[in-house]
Design an enzyme around this catalytic site. Structure first.
Site, mmCIF file in Angstrom:
data_model
loop_
_atom_site.group_PDB
_atom_site.id
_atom_site.type_symbol
_atom_site.label_atom_id
_atom_site.label_comp_id
_atom_site.label_asym_id
_atom_site.label_seq_id
_atom_site.Cartn_x
_atom_site.Cartn_y
_atom_site.Cartn_z
ATOM 1 N N LYS A 28 1.064 -1.423 0.455
ATOM 2 C CA LYS A 28 -0.146 -0.080 -0.069
ATOM 3 C C LYS A 28 0.556 0.902 -0.024
ATOM 4 O O LYS A 28 2.410 1.266 0.812
ATOM 5 C CB LYS A 28 -0.606 0.505 0.889
ATOM 6 C CG LYS A 28 -1.765 0.948 1.486
ATOM 7 C CD LYS A 28 -3.015 0.931 2.451
ATOM 8 C CE LYS A 28 -4.444 1.611 2.825
ATOM 9 N NZ LYS A 28 -4.481 1.975 3.859
ATOM 10 N N SER A 50 -9.250 2.136 2.752
ATOM 11 C CA SER A 50 -8.790 3.086 1.865
ATOM 12 C C SER A 50 -7.824 2.208 1.285
ATOM 13 O O SER A 50 -7.531 2.316 0.314
ATOM 14 C CB SER A 50 -7.780 3.656 2.796
ATOM 15 O OG SER A 50 -7.303 2.887 4.070
ATOM 16 N N SER A 73 -9.822 -0.518 7.439
ATOM 17 C CA SER A 73 -9.599 0.016 5.971
ATOM 18 C C SER A 73 -8.733 -1.432 5.376
ATOM 19 O O SER A 73 -8.458 -1.608 4.208
ATOM 20 C CB SER A 73 -8.532 0.649 5.993
ATOM 21 O OG SER A 73 -9.517 2.021 5.987
#
Ligand SMILES: [Zn+2]
Lengths: 513, 490
Positions: A79, A154, A178
């Site tokens: 990420k 996210s 997330s």
């Protein structure tokens, strides 16, 4: 089975036996990214060259018989908020579009030490704020199961790349859900570990007391392998838990005898999609059939979870994001233009003779901060900074922040009480399956409710895992969530694996063009 | 002195840089004077993703200071963020301590051996740890209005010691600072170098005036930028006069205007109003989520308290009683610092006379140090060697005047007192020899004898001069007494 659909556990065996090489595997993943990522948009950056170099080096060292790390040759997606030395790390923000960290996050260091192949940086909501990855300033990510739908957020890119078979493992972060919510939306497994189990050093902070890095994969076993590689005490992180890391990859296959599951009453109320409810009920029945006892538990304060979260997280974010001021880090406005504009405003005010307005005019420094931040941050980030600045300001602190801290403690106490009677609690991960992109972007509050069932684990600091447990009629994945007491990751993974031995939801793959 | 029309109310905030090798939340060096931005790392540069880790040594030094200042150390203390924007603050917040400081409720006793003020107990509200910010350097002279930032200083550990407004004169403020600095130096917790910014003082000053309507207070002014204790003394004195004038003109009371910040201009010897900071005063403090709270046990605090060295106040008292010296002497010696005290103690013990040793240190040793601008460590005569001389003086082998000659000869030669005395032919005259000389001179001067018998003791002076010519080693005092005794019996 094709290389790209295989599990990390299988791939590790094949790599060790020499049946495949890391270069073959890495190339297969890169080819899949090439083929599918134009539509999915999981990656902000594909690290083609360095990934292949890494794969070659692992293969060469394996040939020589050198001892290799736990993930030797396995591609892992990152990420894009974990600092990676020499690689642009953006947080999907214009603010950090060109930020190249001079150091590695501890998790990156650990992955490198484990000889993993870092394949690319995945898309996310800007600064991890959002539930659909629609807040990324740098790209669109779509759900591989239906390209009209969002991948969740996210860690949307982190989940989507797994579902689309672009990488076998990926790293996400979870501040309010997330990791778990996008795992649920994309039909993969995502674990948010107990706060402190994985070092946060090098994770560009959103809300320090809630953020936790976690593993994402397509099976519980793979999740265990990845967690083992990234967990552990880190002297660079004062909030790191000083405990020995269990051998998750070994214990994950041990079935749990007499598992006591608590069904969270509050997770089956208003707002829960009926298809989700049906799938989750069915999953609970699977557990029963595997010998688990199921009772109802109550987390009475969980109804305040979202409210508490949206006070604490923005408060911390408003402070954490202050360093992006144009003076030190992040985007800086065009100074020449800015000064010119300021001079114009000054001249106009002087001409008008309005002393009061003139006195209130920005200094050039303040204007530089103001304009740089206005240009660099997206609307959701600005919204949360405003919220946090408000709730921390003198006069409101006691009413909001302090009260939120008190309720946070009550939420933790609810869990402590529940775990006196059950080993894990169970419920849906998210109230709905994935939705079509653009349908909630104008309604931030509706979007916030997507974290309804996940956010309390962050507030309590405990671990939670989401696993696929079915599909909606429209073909979108549904996830079930298990939460455990502090440091019960082994139990969570075992329980997840147990379920996956009896079901095959996690083995389904979307059809991509 | 005429009665002052006002009473000055002074509270001091002292920022002390703790003597750690490394910064408060990273392991960068805190050494002074390195080229800009060379003592930095991702953590103190506030690189995104970095996290602070507390320097335990800094906390220990702070605990020592807290114990020495009679502060209570709670079992639990935490860190807070103080949020504000400034170019020299890379995180956009400073890690400090807000509502649960690491120590509170202490005091410092001050007194003046010259008696210029009554002894006073200055209460200390709190002492808390925080990190320093960086330094902005504005190159406006070049006409480019260029600003550069040096972050070497960011993260340097500071202990902020906040007093109650308990001081009533610039002299008291100076005494408080002097005693505080001395304690910090004795503990070794700071080098207290004001030029290098290791010790920074802000003073909060206002006046209490008697008016027909009763007592009123003037608005509080905070004075900054004072880089010596002398400057603090003068700035406060100046500020008091200035506030009195403003009061006469405006009659503004405390609360009528917001607290003002003024800077001390040492060149012009005035305080000047400072531009308003480009930030609001709402710091939005909240608990620092990246750092665990610090807990201490009662046993740990007790161990720190027990491990403290003798502090200046105790030391003065001990020197007075152990070496039988006046308070003034003890004060002078102790105020010179630990090394001078050690020197003095060796000298007093080996020389066998505490008061003589004190005189020698105050008059000769300090004089040479001052002339040569050297610390006691660099003083060329060791305490052991000087003790030889003190012993000779105490044993009346040599009189004070000649002893100073011997001292001068000892200074850079490395010779012992005994050697120098031998070279100079100085030896103790034994009593029978002295008596013979005395009788000889009395017999040769019958007028002196009769004067002495009548009680005109000063007549003996002539004989001392003659005796010194015959034998320069005689001790004039002993000789004088002996002549008087013998003459009265004649
Ligand atoms: Zn540093």
């Amino acid at each position: 089975m094709s290389l790209i659909h295989a599990s990390a556990a299988q791939l590790l065996t094949q790599l060790e036996s020499g049946e495949i090489t890391s270069v073959e595997l890495t190339k297969a993943c890169l080819a899949q990214i090439d083929a599918a990522d134009k539509e999915v948009g999981a990656f902000l950056k594909v690290m083609t060259d360095s990934a292949l170099e890494q794969a070659e080096s692992v293969d060469a060292r394996r040939k020589k018989g050198e001892k290799l790390g736990r993930l030797a040759g396995i591609p892992v997606a990152i990420k894009d908020l974990l600092c990676t030395k020499g690689e642009v790390t953006t947080c999907a923000s214009k603010m950090l579009e060109n930020f190249v960290p001079p150091y590695d996050a501890t998790v990156i260091t650990k992955l490198k030490a484990a000889d993993a192949v870092l394949i690319g940086k995945t898309n996310m909501d800007e600064f991890a704020m959002g539930g659909s990855t629609e807040n990324s300033a740098l790209g669109k990510t779509r759900n591989p199961w239906n390209l009209k739908c969002v991948p969740g957020g996210s860690s949307g890119g982190a989940a989507a790349c797994l579902a689309a078979s672009m990488a076998p493992l990926s790293i996400g972060t979870d501040t309010g859900g997330s990791i778990r919510q996008p795992a649920s939306f994309c039909g993969v497994v995502g674990l948010k570990p107990t706060y402190g189990v994985v070092s946060r050093y090098g994770l560009i902070a959103f809300a320090s007391s809630l953020d936790q890095i976690g593993p994402m994969a397509r099976s519980a076993e793979d999740t265990a392998i990845l967690l083992e590689a990234i967990a552990g005490y880190d002297a660079k992180d004062s909030t790191s838990a000083n405990v020995k890391t269990p051998a998750y990859s070994q214990s994950v296959k041990q079935p749990l005898k007499g598992l006591r599951l608590g069904v969270v009453k509050e997770h089956f109320g208003e707002g829960l999609d009926s298809e989700v409810e049906a799938s989750v009920r069915e999953a609970i029945n699977v557990y029963k059939s595997l010998g688990a006892t199921v009772t109802d538990v109550s987390l009475p304060h969980s109804k305040y979870g979202i409210a508490v979260y949206y006070i604490i997280a923005p408060s911390e974010a408003s402070s954490n994001l202050a360093r992006f001021d144009g003076a030190h880090y992040g985007h800086r406005c065009d100074e020449a233009k800015m000064l010119e504009q300021l001079a114009k405003e000054r001249a106009a005010l002087e001409a008008s003779g309005d002393e009061k307005l003139l006195g209130g005019l920005d200094t050039s420094l303040v204007r530089m901060y103001r304009q740089s931040r206005a240009e660099g941050f997206g609307p959701e980030v600005k919204r949360r900074i405003m919220l946090g600045t408000y709730t921390l300001s003198a006069g409101y602190y006691d009413a909001y922040y302090l009260k939120a801290l008190k309720v946070r403690r009550l939420i933790r106490q609810d869990y402590d009480a529940a775990f006196k009677n059950v080993d894990l609690v169970i419920g849906p991960t998210a109230p709905t399956p994935s939705f079509e992109a653009g349908t909630k972007t104008d309604d931030p509050l509706a979007m916030y409710l997507g974290d309804l069932y996940t956010v309390t684990a962050n507030l309590a600091g405990i671990g939670g895992i989401s696993l696929p447990c079915g599909f909606s009629k429209s073909g979108m994945p549904i996830g079930i969530q298990l939460q455990g007491p502090p440091l019960a990751e082994e139990r969570l993974l075992q329980a997840a694996h147990m379920y996956q031995t009896a079901t095959d939801w996690h083995e389904r793959r979307p059809e991509l063009s | 002195m005429s009665e002052s029309p006002y009473e000055i109310i002074i509270g001091l905030e002292v920022h002390v840089q703790l003597a750690t090798q490394t910064k408060l939340f990273c392991r960068c060096s805190t050494k002074y004077g390195a080229p800009p931005n060379t003592q930095t790392c991702p953590v103190c540069l506030a690189m995104p993703g970095t996290l602070p880790v507390m320097n335990r040594h800094a906390f220990e030094l702070a605990m020592q200071t807290a114990c020495a200042l009679n502060l209570e150390i709670p079992r639990f203390t935490k860190w807070d963020r103080k949020n504000y924007y400034y170019p020299d603050l890379p995180k956009g917040y400073q890690i400090s301590q807000y509502d649960l400081p690491m120590s509170q409720n202490g005091y410092l006793l001050i007194s003046d051996p010259k008696g210029q003020f009554e002894p006073r107990k200055v209460r200390i509200i709190r002492a808390h740890l925080e990190e320093d910010a960086g330094k902005s350097m504005h190159d406006e002279a070049a006409g480019k209005a260029d600003s550069r930032i040096d972050l070497n200083r960011t993260g340097t550990p500071l202990l902020e010691i906040v007093s109650e407004p308990d001081m009533r004169s610039p002299l008291e403020a100076k005494a408080y600072l002097t005693e505080l600095k001395l304690i910090l130096e004795y503990l070794g917790v700071s080098d207290c170098n004001m030029q290098e910014g290791s010790l920074r003082v802000d003073a909060n000053v206002n006046l209490h005036l008697q008016t027909p309507e009763g007592k009123v207070a003037t608005p509080i002014v905070e004075i900054k930028n004072m880089n010596s204790f002398r400057a603090v003394e003068r700035a406060i004195a100046y500020e008091a006069e200035r506030q009195y004038e403003v009061w006469q003109e405006t009659k503004q009371k405390i609360g009528d205007v917001p607290k003002q910040t003024r800077g001390w201009d040492d060149q012009a010897q005035v305080t000047r109003g400072q531009r308003h900071k480009e930030e609001s005063s709402d710091y939005r403090y909240f608990p620092e989520p990246d750092l665990a709270p610090v807990t201490t046990t009662e046993a740990e605090v007790a161990a720190v308290a027990a491990s403290l060295c003798e502090l200046p106040r105790q030391l003065r008292e001990r020197l007075e009683s152990q070496y039988k010296i006046p308070a003034y002497d003890a004060d002078v010696i102790v105020n010179q610092g630990k090394k001078t005290v050690d020197y003095y103690e060796s000298l007093a013990k080996l020389g066998g006379d505490g008061k003589l040793a004190s005189n020698w240190v105050q008059q000769e040793v300090l004089r040479i140090q001052k002339e040569r601008g050297i610390e006691i460590e660099a003083f060329p005569i060791t305490a052991e060697r000087l003790a030889g001389l003190v012993k000779a003086v105490a044993g009346k082998e040599i009189d004070g005047t000649r002893a100073k000659d011997v001292f001068a000869e000892m200074l850079d030669s490395g010779k012992t007192a005994a050697d120098v005395m031998k070279e100079m032919g100085i030896e103790k005259v034994d009593d029978s020899e002295l008596e013979n000389l005395c009788r000889e001179l009395l017999e040769a001067n019958p007028k002196v004898v009769s004067d002495l018998k009548e009680g005109t003791l000063k007549a003996v002076g002539v004989l001392i001069g003659q005796a010194k010519k015959k034998n320069p080693n005689i001790d004039p005092g002993t000789f004088r007494q002996m002549c008087i005794d013998l003459a009265t019996k004649m």
